[in-house]
Write a protein that holds these residues in place. Structure first.
Motif, PDB file in Angstrom:
ATOM      1  N   UNK A 101      -4.488   8.359   5.581  1.00  0.00           N
ATOM      2  CA  UNK A 101      -3.129   7.896   5.876  1.00  0.00           C
ATOM      3  C   UNK A 101      -2.970   7.599   7.368  1.00  0.00           C
ATOM      4  N   UNK A 102      -3.569   8.432   8.213  1.00  0.00           N
ATOM      5  CA  UNK A 102      -3.492   8.216   9.659  1.00  0.00           C
ATOM      6  C   UNK A 102      -4.211   6.924  10.053  1.00  0.00           C
ATOM      7  N   UNK A 103      -5.401   6.717   9.470  1.00  0.00           N
ATOM      8  CA  UNK A 103      -6.118   5.467   9.750  1.00  0.00           C
ATOM      9  C   UNK A 103      -5.338   4.272   9.232  1.00  0.00           C
ATOM     10  N   UNK A 104      -4.638   4.456   8.093  1.00  0.00           N
ATOM     11  CA  UNK A 104      -3.802   3.392   7.549  1.00  0.00           C
ATOM     12  C   UNK A 104      -2.688   2.992   8.497  1.00  0.00           C
ATOM     13  N   UNK A 105      -2.095   3.980   9.167  1.00  0.00           N
ATOM     14  CA  UNK A 105      -1.053   3.696  10.169  1.00  0.00           C
ATOM     15  C   UNK A 105      -1.612   2.783  11.255  1.00  0.00           C
ATOM     16  N   UNK A 106      -2.809   3.118  11.737  1.00  0.00           N
ATOM     17  CA  UNK A 106      -3.419   2.327  12.812  1.00  0.00           C
ATOM     18  C   UNK A 106      -3.859   0.953  12.321  1.00  0.00           C
ATOM     19  N   UNK A 107      -4.386   0.889  11.116  1.00  0.00           N
ATOM     20  CA  UNK A 107      -4.812  -0.400  10.554  1.00  0.00           C
ATOM     21  C   UNK A 107      -3.634  -1.362  10.420  1.00  0.00           C
ATOM     22  N   UNK A 108      -2.439  -0.807  10.181  1.00  0.00           N
ATOM     23  CA  UNK A 108      -1.252  -1.641  10.051  1.00  0.00           C
ATOM     24  C   UNK A 108      -0.545  -1.869  11.396  1.00  0.00           C
ATOM     25  N   UNK A 109      -1.209  -1.484  12.482  1.00  0.00           N
ATOM     26  CA  UNK A 109      -0.665  -1.759  13.814  1.00  0.00           C
ATOM     27  C   UNK A 109       0.400  -0.789  14.255  1.00  0.00           C
ATOM     28  N   UNK A 110       0.395   0.426  13.681  1.00  0.00           N
ATOM     29  CA  UNK A 110       1.419   1.405  14.014  1.00  0.00           C
ATOM     30  C   UNK A 110       0.987   2.370  15.102  1.00  0.00           C
ATOM     31  N   UNK A 111       1.885   3.337  15.381  1.00  0.00           N
ATOM     32  CA  UNK A 111       1.640   4.344  16.417  1.00  0.00           C
ATOM     33  C   UNK A 111       1.393   5.695  15.753  1.00  0.00           C
ATOM     34  N   UNK A 112       0.254   6.301  16.065  1.00  0.00           N
ATOM     35  CA  UNK A 112      -0.116   7.611  15.542  1.00  0.00           C
ATOM     36  C   UNK A 112       0.026   8.633  16.660  1.00  0.00           C
ATOM     37  N   UNK A 113       0.762   9.713  16.393  1.00  0.00           N
ATOM     38  CA  UNK A 113       0.920  10.774  17.379  1.00  0.00           C
ATOM     39  C   UNK A 113       0.041  11.965  17.045  1.00  0.00           C
ATOM     40  N   UNK A 114      -0.690  12.458  18.034  1.00  0.00           N
ATOM     41  CA  UNK A 114      -1.610  13.579  17.825  1.00  0.00           C
ATOM     42  C   UNK A 114      -1.427  14.603  18.940  1.00  0.00           C
TER      43      UNK A 114
END
Length: 220
Positions: A101-114
């Motif tokens: 799901x996290x990789x999906x966020x990035x693949x769709x051009x989104x922002x992932x917070x860690x």
């Protein structure tokens, strides 16, 4: 196919965060213009207090999907956090659903917070887990370091576990940087080297943020 949390939900979360953070405290935001306006980005946020995530989410210029420990998803918080696009992760195992799901966020051009330290602590980026390097190298997304300072300096009188109401909390966004060496390698050695590079960048950003704000990260 794994469901990717909605950007719309994360934007709702951002707006709630804006209202709460600016309503309860006095955030001072520096360097938000450094965050790329579009495309995948990873926020690497130091973590010394429970409000650090909501604070970063509320003041960030883009809606953010944070990886949050599954223990926080209890009772009514479970559907709420899920509804605002946050990601539940089991820190004690290889959580393949959370990773996808996290990789999906990035693949769709989104922002992932860690929170790269993995858990709340000194907030000084002294001990990083390998997860941040994995997501950065695997996705190719730039990392933006985020320093939240002032959240754990003093305790409030009314709510002991929170900073004093209307006190200032500084959030400093740094320059985006690439974690990989450009080879695209995802071997253990490559990830270890990326983690080392990331730690140097995050530590330098934190030192710079402290100089800019005149802050210390935690009580000593």
């Amino acid at each position: 196919m794994t469901d990717v949390p909605s950007v719309r939900g994360a934007e709702v979360g951002r707006r709630i965060g804006v209202g709460l953070m600016y309503g309860l405290w006095k955030p001072r935001v520096l360097g938000a213009w450094r965050v790329p306006a579009s495309g995948p980005v990873i926020f690497a946020v130091n973590h010394s207090h429970n409000i650090d995530g909501p604070m970063a989410m509320g003041v960030a210029p883009r809606p953010t999907h944070f990886l949050i420990k599954k223990e926080a998803f209890v009772g009514p918080l479970d559907p709420f956090l899920t509804g605002i696009g946050q990601l539940k992760v089991d820190r004690h195992s290889t959580d393949r659903t959370a990773i996808a799901r996290a990789l999906g966020v990035l693949e769709q051009g989104g922002v992932l917070g860690i929170f790269p330290e993995g858990t709340r602590g000194e907030g000084d980026f002294a001990s990083l887990r390998a997860g941040l390097a994995y997501f950065a190298v695997r996705s190719g997304a730039p990392i933006v370091p985020v320093a939240v300072l002032g959240s754990s300096e003093r305790r409030g009188r009314l709510m002991k576990g929170l900073p004093p109401l209307r006190s200032r909390v500084d959030v400093v966004f740094g320059d985006p940087f690439e974690a990989g060496d450009g080879s695209g390698r995802r071997t253990r050695k490559a990830l270890d080297e990326a983690t080392e590079r990331i730690q140097k960048q995050l530590t330098a950003h934190l030192e710079n943020a402290r100089r800019l704000t005149g802050r210390r990260a935690t009580l000593e």
